[in-house]
Every structure is written in C-alpha cells, then in structure tokens.
Design an enzyme around this catalytic site. Structure first.
Site, PDB file in Angstrom:
ATOM      1  CG  ASP A 172       2.447   1.347   9.369  1.00  0.00           C
ATOM      2  OD1 ASP A 172       2.044   2.233  10.137  1.00  0.00           O
ATOM      3  OD2 ASP A 172       2.611   1.533   8.151  1.00  0.00           O
ATOM      4  CE  LYS A 224      -2.984   2.607   3.186  1.00  0.00           C
ATOM      5  NZ  LYS A 224      -2.021   3.487   3.860  1.00  0.00           N
ATOM      6  CG  ASN A 225       2.577   2.615   3.579  1.00  0.00           C
ATOM      7  OD1 ASN A 225       1.440   3.097   3.518  1.00  0.00           O
ATOM      8  ND2 ASN A 225       3.077   2.141   4.702  1.00  0.00           N
ATOM      9  CG  ASP A 237      -4.988   5.296   9.838  1.00  0.00           C
ATOM     10  OD1 ASP A 237      -6.149   5.026   9.499  1.00  0.00           O
ATOM     11  OD2 ASP A 237      -4.013   4.562   9.618  1.00  0.00           O
TER      12      ASP A 237
END
Length: 434
Positions: A319, A22-23, A121
């Site tokens: 994370d 994702k990142n 977030d």
C-alpha cells in the site's frame, strides 16, 4: 463528481494525527458478529469503507451506538440471516471488498452465510480462493451462483484441522481465524499472515475468550471454544497514513510532526523511507521530519540501483509503494519500484510523467524512477484518482507541484483517508473541494 483543486509548491508546517487503521477496522468490526455481547471499539476512522461496513452490520441486525466521533458500541444479539439474500445486501456488500470479512464470523456462529462478489479498488485481480479454501478445510461447502452473483456457504459443523495457506493473505488469515475460534477441536494455520493488524485481531479475540497461540508468527494455533464474550478494543494508528505523511513532508520540503504513531508497530516502513534519504527523528512516540531541501536515494552495498519491493509482513507493505514512487521523483538518484502483488497499481505513473516526472514503466509490475533532485519542479495538471493509494500519491505530487492541479474521483481517496483536505489545510496546504 467531487474534486480537489490544489495550488502546490508551498512548504507545510505543523502537527498531524494519523487516523485509526482502516485495514484493522474492517477485521475488528467484522469480529463483533462472533458474540451476542457488547463490544466497544475506539479510534475508528470516519471514512467511507468503514462507514459502509458499519451500515452493513446495522442492516444485518447489529445494534450500533456511536458513543463519540471515533468510538462505537456494537451488540450482535439479533442477526437477520434472511438479509443475506436481499438485493440491498447484494448492492452494499458488492460495493465493499471488506464485506468478505463478515463470512468467517457468520459461519462460526450460525453455520451459514452468503456474500455477493466483493468490490474494492481496481488494482488488478484479487482472488478470494484463500478464504474459501480455508473454509472448506474447516468443513464448509460453498457454491457460486453466477446468475445472482452470490457465494452461498454452508458450514453446519466446522471442525478444527491443519491448514496450509496458498498465500499469506491478511484478510484470508483473519477470516479463517474468526471461523476457527468457534470450531470443534484445534486448528493450525501455517503460512499465516502476521501483520500488526492481524495480531490486534487475535489479541482481541483472546480477550473475548478465544484460545489463539503463535500470534505474530506464521503459525497460528486455535483451540476452538463454545462461545465468546464482549470486550473493548482500540485500533492502531494507520501505518499507511503515517507513510503517506512522511512522503508528503519530503516532497514539499516541510517540517511536520506525525503524532502518536505506535512506532514499534511500523516495521521497516521508517527505514525504507530513510533509504530514500528522508531524515526523521523519533520524539517519544512522534515522528519529527525536518524541512529538507533535497534528499538522496541510497544504493545497495555494491553500488547498484536500489530496489524497493513489496512483500508479506514483516516485508514492505504494497500500500505504500505508490507513495515511495512519488517521493522518488524529486529525490537525487534512481530507484526501481517492484510491485509484485498487484498488476495494475503502477498504471497511474502516466499522470506523474505528464507532471514532468522521469519514470520508465518497465512492465505492469516494475517502474524505474530517475529523481529530479528538486531541480525541476513538477507542474500542476488535471487528473483522476484510480484507487485509494494512487489517489493520495497524486495528491502529494500536486501539493509539491507548481501551479494548479485538479484531482477528480476523490471519492476513491476518501474511502481511505479521513477529512484529508481539512487536515492538510491545518498544515498550510492550499486545497479546496470543488
């Protein structure tokens, strides 16, 4: 509101393939704005944050073609710069923190950009100063309009310079690199982030014609070029998913094989989980985790309690601290979790305590976990996911718990994890969507 209902306490078994990172995707997809030529990207995860960015690129005028489930072709030949100031852009850009990544490429290629205050977030204050201080060093000027909520940036002529970053921000480094590749002269970025995903971005840019040296170190040197060409790129597997699946196997006493992990790019992630007592075996490029009835947390050499903390790469990624914390609840022994980078990421531990975990929240950054050694099983409860990583941690806890758990606000989980319920069902999990 969508929710997952989980009936836990049963071991899982099988193989699982991690999604694309994702990142990395948020950086790579933003980089397509640097050229008018075609760029093909594969192994793109089908998740909300990435899909939102692809949709935003389309709104900006990028021609997007989906070639297969995980492969897209992008061509940014005709960008609509007026879209920057539209209400649609404010709404879409503001709901996605990754939208900040399009600023660097747009400044480099067009000399101006605007961006609404990004979302993301709710894990504490996440400032954007590193991005804008870097742009300023390159010659950009920006103004924040408090009434409209937009950052307006003017960069008619970017010039290479020496930049010492105030923090080794991954997105900040990536954004400044993308701005610098088309600037006049040479740019040196010291205290640069050096995560594998940033290395991937730099390697892709070099294939496009950029001149970046020092890749993998904290000192990047970028010699500006006049234009970039197209290329093909494949994303790495998501290291956060890989760590999540390692934790899942341990918590549920499951035999799981995680396929095609690009092990050499995982840094200290496998060793950190091994220090929690989790057994694993590298088979080719797969991680095999046997079913374990128990696992014991290591101590430091002098016998003192183990501390697991986050740090910029090659340190342990923040994370995965939520996953480590959950895994420790069923281990033998104790561990101190020190979340240095975000002040609200540990606040989900109250849900774990309600499930029966023994955790002392020392302050917003530290929690001590006293492992139950699987002698006392967690119990299912109703809970709400506060962010992506905490949400998956609670999901793992629910899969290990006795009885029924319900997790609300699963949109947060699905921002970062593709088809997570379907893939868990394939391992034998009892999970259904409400």
């Amino acid at each position: 509101m969508n929710a997952f209902e989980i009936r836990g306490g049963k071991p899982l078994k099988g193989e699982i393939i991690p999604q694309g990172a994702k990142n990395e995707a948020l950086q790579i997809l933003s980089a397509v704005l640097l050229t008018k030529e075609k760029i093909t990207v594969s192994n793109i995860p089908d998740i909300k944050d990435v899909n939102k960015l692809i949709e935003l690129l389309q709104d900006l005028g990028v021609d997007v073609k989906r070639i297969s489930k995980d492969t897209y072709e992008f061509q940014a030949a005709n960008i609509n710069l007026d879209f920057f100031h539209s209400q649609t852009f404010k709404q879409k850009g503001g709901s996605l923190r990754g939208s900040i990544m399009i600023v660097g490429p747009l400044l480099a290629r067009y000399g101006r950009a605007a961006i609404p205050k990004p979302g993301g977030d709710k894990i504490g204050r996440r400032r954007l100063d590193t991005h804008f201080l870097g742009f300023e060093k390159l010659g950009a000027k920006f103004i924040y309009n408090a009434e409209t909520g937009f950052f307006n940036i003017d960069a008619t002529q970017l010039k290479g310079t020496f930049i010492l970053l105030d923090e080794a921000s991954v997105t900040g480094t990536a954004n400044i690199v993308m701005a610098a590749v088309l600037a006049q002269g040479t740019t040196s970025i010291y205290n640069a982030a050096c995560e594998p995903y940033l290395q991937q971005l730099c390697k892709m840019l070099n294939r496009m014609g950029a001149k970046i040296t020092g890749i993998g170190s904290n000192l990047l040197t970028i010699e500006g070029v006049s234009e970039l060409s197209g290329t093909e790129h494949r994303l790495l597997p998501d290291m956060i998913e890989i760590g999540s699946f390692i934790g899942l196997a341990a918590m549920t006493a499951s035999e799981i094989t995680i396929k095609n992990v690009c092990y050499n790019e995982l840094g200290i992630i496998p060793d950190t989980f091994k220090r929690l007592g989790i057994q694993m075996e590298l088979r080719g490029d797969d991680i095999y985790i046997p079913a374990q009835k128990s696992y014991e947390i290591d101590t430091f050499i002098d016998g003192s309690i183990l501390t697991v903390s986050d740090a910029p790469w090659p340190g342990f990624t923040p994370d995965l601290l939520s996953i480590v914390l959950v895994v420790a609840t069923q281990a033998k022994g104790s561990v101190l979790i020190h979340q240095k980078m975000f002040e609200s990421r540990l606040f989900f531990v109250d849900k774990l305590i309600d499930m029966g975990a023994q955790i002392i929240l020392c302050d917003p950054h530290r929690a001590t976990v006293i492992g139950l050694d699987k002698k006392y099983q967690l119990k299912g409860i109703e809970m709400t996911s506060p962010d992506i990583r905490a949400g998956v941690s609670l999901l793992i806890a629910a899969l290990s718990a006795s009885g029924r758990s319900t997790i609300y606000n699963i949109e947060q989980i699905e921002r970062g994890y593709q088809d997570i319920d379907t893939r868990l069902k394939a391992l034998g999990a009892d999970i259904r969507r409400l």
